[in-house]
Design a protein around this motif. Structure first.
Motif, PDB file in Angstrom:
ATOM      1  N   ALA A 293      35.542  14.520  62.836  1.00  0.00           N
ATOM      2  CA  ALA A 293      34.923  15.686  63.000  1.00  0.00           C
ATOM      3  C   ALA A 293      35.590  16.865  61.950  1.00  0.00           C
ATOM      4  CB  ALA A 293      35.287  16.122  64.595  1.00  0.00           C
ATOM      5  N   ASP A 294      37.042  16.315  61.863  1.00  0.00           N
ATOM      6  CA  ASP A 294      37.794  17.314  60.751  1.00  0.00           C
ATOM      7  C   ASP A 294      37.128  17.171  59.344  1.00  0.00           C
ATOM      8  OD1 ASP A 294      39.806  19.100  59.999  1.00  0.00           O
ATOM      9  OD2 ASP A 294      40.858  17.463  59.373  1.00  0.00           O
ATOM     10  N   ALA A 295      37.054  16.040  59.057  1.00  0.00           N
ATOM     11  CA  ALA A 295      36.523  15.453  57.883  1.00  0.00           C
ATOM     12  C   ALA A 295      35.170  16.343  57.401  1.00  0.00           C
ATOM     13  CB  ALA A 295      36.658  13.991  57.594  1.00  0.00           C
ATOM     14  N   LEU A 296      34.233  16.296  58.601  1.00  0.00           N
ATOM     15  CA  LEU A 296      32.972  16.919  58.413  1.00  0.00           C
ATOM     16  C   LEU A 296      32.929  18.432  58.518  1.00  0.00           C
ATOM     17  CD1 LEU A 296      31.044  14.221  60.120  1.00  0.00           C
ATOM     18  CD2 LEU A 296      30.712  14.661  57.728  1.00  0.00           C
ATOM     19  N   GLY A 297      34.261  18.789  58.570  1.00  0.00           N
ATOM     20  CA  GLY A 297      34.266  20.551  58.407  1.00  0.00           C
ATOM     21  C   GLY A 297      34.231  21.269  59.781  1.00  0.00           C
ATOM     22  N   VAL A 298      34.331  20.412  60.883  1.00  0.00           N
ATOM     23  CA  VAL A 298      34.235  21.134  62.244  1.00  0.00           C
ATOM     24  C   VAL A 298      35.367  22.185  62.269  1.00  0.00           C
ATOM     25  CG1 VAL A 298      34.533  20.921  64.658  1.00  0.00           C
ATOM     26  CG2 VAL A 298      32.878  19.306  63.280  1.00  0.00           C
ATOM     27  N   PHE A 299      36.633  21.694  61.906  1.00  0.00           N
ATOM     28  CA  PHE A 299      37.706  22.854  62.299  1.00  0.00           C
ATOM     29  C   PHE A 299      37.860  23.907  61.420  1.00  0.00           C
ATOM     30  CE2 PHE A 299      38.932  18.972  64.879  1.00  0.00           C
ATOM     31  CZ  PHE A 299      39.210  19.661  66.007  1.00  0.00           C
ATOM     32  N   HIS A 300      37.408  23.516  60.084  1.00  0.00           N
ATOM     33  CA  HIS A 300      37.501  24.654  58.978  1.00  0.00           C
ATOM     34  C   HIS A 300      36.265  25.428  59.599  1.00  0.00           C
ATOM     35  CE1 HIS A 300      36.878  26.660  55.071  1.00  0.00           C
ATOM     36  NE2 HIS A 300      35.588  26.701  55.469  1.00  0.00           N
ATOM     37  N   TRP A 301      35.310  25.196  60.136  1.00  0.00           N
ATOM     38  CA  TRP A 301      34.023  26.102  60.497  1.00  0.00           C
ATOM     39  C   TRP A 301      34.693  26.884  62.057  1.00  0.00           C
ATOM     40  CZ3 TRP A 301      31.802  25.718  65.569  1.00  0.00           C
ATOM     41  CH2 TRP A 301      30.817  26.685  65.915  1.00  0.00           C
ATOM     42  N   VAL A 302      35.533  26.157  62.844  1.00  0.00           N
ATOM     43  CA  VAL A 302      36.192  26.776  63.857  1.00  0.00           C
ATOM     44  C   VAL A 302      36.945  27.868  63.334  1.00  0.00           C
ATOM     45  CG1 VAL A 302      38.011  26.678  65.868  1.00  0.00           C
ATOM     46  CG2 VAL A 302      36.121  24.733  65.413  1.00  0.00           C
ATOM     47  N   SER A 303      38.184  27.600  62.184  1.00  0.00           N
ATOM     48  CA  SER A 303      38.843  28.767  61.721  1.00  0.00           C
ATOM     49  C   SER A 303      38.161  29.943  61.598  1.00  0.00           C
ATOM     50  CB  SER A 303      39.750  28.160  60.733  1.00  0.00           C
ATOM     51  OG  SER A 303      40.505  28.972  60.051  1.00  0.00           O
ATOM     52  N   GLN A 304      36.853  29.782  60.690  1.00  0.00           N
ATOM     53  CA  GLN A 304      36.099  30.832  60.288  1.00  0.00           C
ATOM     54  C   GLN A 304      35.459  31.636  61.349  1.00  0.00           C
ATOM     55  OE1 GLN A 304      32.818  29.983  57.288  1.00  0.00           O
ATOM     56  NE2 GLN A 304      31.570  30.379  58.776  1.00  0.00           N
ATOM     57  N   VAL A 305      35.080  30.955  62.359  1.00  0.00           N
ATOM     58  CA  VAL A 305      34.676  31.767  63.541  1.00  0.00           C
ATOM     59  C   VAL A 305      35.759  32.623  64.282  1.00  0.00           C
ATOM     60  CG1 VAL A 305      33.775  31.450  66.052  1.00  0.00           C
ATOM     61  CG2 VAL A 305      32.746  30.037  64.134  1.00  0.00           C
ATOM     62  N   LEU A 306      36.964  31.870  64.194  1.00  0.00           N
ATOM     63  CA  LEU A 306      38.021  32.655  64.900  1.00  0.00           C
ATOM     64  C   LEU A 306      38.388  33.938  63.997  1.00  0.00           C
ATOM     65  CD1 LEU A 306      40.593  29.940  65.650  1.00  0.00           C
ATOM     66  CD2 LEU A 306      39.239  31.090  67.061  1.00  0.00           C
ATOM     67  N   ARG A 307      38.356  33.899  62.683  1.00  0.00           N
ATOM     68  CA  ARG A 307      38.565  35.207  61.884  1.00  0.00           C
ATOM     69  C   ARG A 307      37.577  36.059  62.162  1.00  0.00           C
ATOM     70  NH1 ARG A 307      39.536  32.082  56.165  1.00  0.00           N
ATOM     71  NH2 ARG A 307      38.173  30.676  57.018  1.00  0.00           N
ATOM     72  N   GLN A 308      36.251  35.615  61.964  1.00  0.00           N
ATOM     73  CA  GLN A 308      35.040  36.584  62.126  1.00  0.00           C
ATOM     74  C   GLN A 308      35.152  37.259  63.635  1.00  0.00           C
ATOM     75  OE1 GLN A 308      31.922  33.892  61.110  1.00  0.00           O
ATOM     76  NE2 GLN A 308      31.654  34.525  59.550  1.00  0.00           N
ATOM     77  N   GLY A 309      35.388  36.247  64.530  1.00  0.00           N
ATOM     78  CA  GLY A 309      35.227  37.122  65.779  1.00  0.00           C
ATOM     79  C   GLY A 309      36.535  37.999  66.173  1.00  0.00           C
ATOM     80  N   SER A 310      37.533  37.866  65.452  1.00  0.00           N
ATOM     81  CA  SER A 310      38.878  38.458  65.962  1.00  0.00           C
ATOM     82  C   SER A 310      38.358  40.241  65.369  1.00  0.00           C
ATOM     83  CB  SER A 310      39.955  37.923  65.160  1.00  0.00           C
ATOM     84  OG  SER A 310      39.718  38.446  63.560  1.00  0.00           O
TER      85      SER A 310
END
Length: 411
Positions: free
Chosen positions: A71-88
């Motif tokens: 999941a990490d290799a396929l960008g799931v946690f990179h996307w999560v970090s992006q969502v956190l930044r945008q949502g904050s």
């Protein structure tokens, strides 16, 4: 001879905490298990039974670790970090709210190891990207890796070990633990807002903010994770062990990551952490020597046999104390043996609350917390003993009380 298993458990745990020269835990745990058998504290048959009973759990652990890596290799946690930044919206308090949600869901679905190893760096990066202190978010990942791991049988290795002792299906386990899980997270969140109040009120409007590259959501990996979770829920109805569902999910997601050249076989094997899994497999043999001796007998005498409110609290408290004395993994094995094969389901669930929430009190309470320290330090966000201890004293007693009360209401 009765002292030997106790000494060996202590030696194994100290080695696991220190890990001199980065040596795997099995280096000491393997010989310790052999010594327990040779000394007669555990018979060959009992040792074989322990290993056989733990084997499905270890298979599940390997599969979940590979699933999280893919999941990490396929960008799931990179996307999560992006969502956190945008949502904050550059508000540290909003960011903490999003981090709580992400950490709770990651822990529940992909296990606490994914939260510690993969989500912790993501939330620290998200905090720094809006010029906020990473501390509240990093500690949130640590706490929720333990306290949010009560929801599903797959959320924590302790749950996997105790799942068969509950006599419940995947869905029934989840239904009973849902309210304690929610109550725990709410209590943690309220205390975090108070404890880190000054840092969460910090002005983040000054200073340059790194540009956020907007990546699309990794729909296919998220869909496969969702399908795997659905498979866990359905496995009880069709008579399939959840471990095989995890293996299937890990195989599919890994194949996609390999095809897209996001990982390779060497990194997949490394992510599986086979040495740690072997350590888990033989640790039960070492702890069995303690469980079958005076310590196990003493714990069994302390534990109640009914499922009244006070009894649930006592079991959870003993489990929490044991976790902070000998780590939550050996504590789970010891408590299951002390409760016995005919223990009421409520007591087993109360025990899980204790071994999952209790480790937030000390650094040595769980292997996940010790791993979190290394991960946070590696990204220049080293935690401090004083902050961790004070935060643990503020949260652990109240979350234990709240979760056990919720469990009693559900039961």
């Amino acid at each position: 001879m009765s002292l030997l298993p106790i000494i060996l458990v202590g030696v194994v745990l100290v080695f696991a905490i220190v890990r001199p020269r980065g040596l795997p835990e099995i280096v000491v745990a393997g010989p310790a298990a052999i010594a327990v058998v040779l000394a007669g504290a555990v018979t060959v048959g009992e040792a074989r039974d322990e290993v056989t009973a733990m084997a499905p759990t270890v298979v599940f652990l390997v599969a979940v670790l590979i699933l999280a890596h893919a999941a990490d290799a396929l960008g799931v946690f990179h996307w999560v970090s992006q969502v956190l930044r945008q949502g904050s919206r550059r508000d540290p308090r909003r960011l903490l709210t999003y981090v709580f949600g992400a950490a709770a869901l990651t822990t529940a679905v992909l296990s606490l190891d994914a939260t510690v190893v993969l989500l912790t760096p993501a939330v620290i990066v998200a905090a720094r990207s809006i010029n906020a202190s990473p501390q509240p978010n990093s500690y949130a990942a640590a706490h929720l890796s333990n306290s949010a791991s009560t929801l599903l049988p797959v959320s924590n290795l302790t749950n996997l070990i105790a799942f068969s002792a509950t006599g419940l299906t995947f869905l029934h386990f989840t239904a009973l633990m849902a309210l304690p899980w929610i109550v725990t997270i709410v209590i943690e969140y309220v205390i975090f807002r108070w404890f880190f109040g000054s840092e969460l009120r910090a002005d983040t409007t000054d200073g340059p903010v790194p540009e956020i590259r907007h990546s699309p959501a990794p729909v296919l990996p998220l869909s496969i994770i969702g399908a795997t979770l659905f498979g866990f829920a359905a496995s009880g109805f069709v008579g399939i062990e959840p471990a095989w569902v995890a293996v299937a999910g890990a195989a599919v997601l890994s194949a996609i990551a390999l095809r897209r050249r996001r990982t390779d076989l060497k990194r997949i094997v490394y992510a599986a952490d086979l040495w740690f899994c072997a350590f888990v497999l033989v640790l039960g043999v070492v702890v069995a020597g303690v469980a079958h001796g005076p310590v196990g007998d003493a714990v069994a005498r302390i534990l109640p046999s009914d499922t009244g409110y006070v009894s649930l609290l006592v079991v959870a408290a003993v489990a929490a104390i044991a976790s902070n004395l000998v780590n939550n993994l050996p504590a789970t094995l010891l408590m299951i043996a002390a409760l016995g094969p005919s223990a009421p389901t409520g007591l087993v669930l109360a025990m899980l609350i204790g071994v999952n929430l209790g480790p937030n009190l000390t650094y040595v309470g769980s292997l996940a917390t010790m791993l979190w320290r290394r991960v946070a330090t590696s990204v220049d966000a080293a935690p401090t003993l004083a902050t961790f201890t004070l935060l643990g004293l503020a949260t652990t007693p109240l979350t234990l009380l709240g979760a056990v009360s919720a469990l009693w209401l559900v039961l």
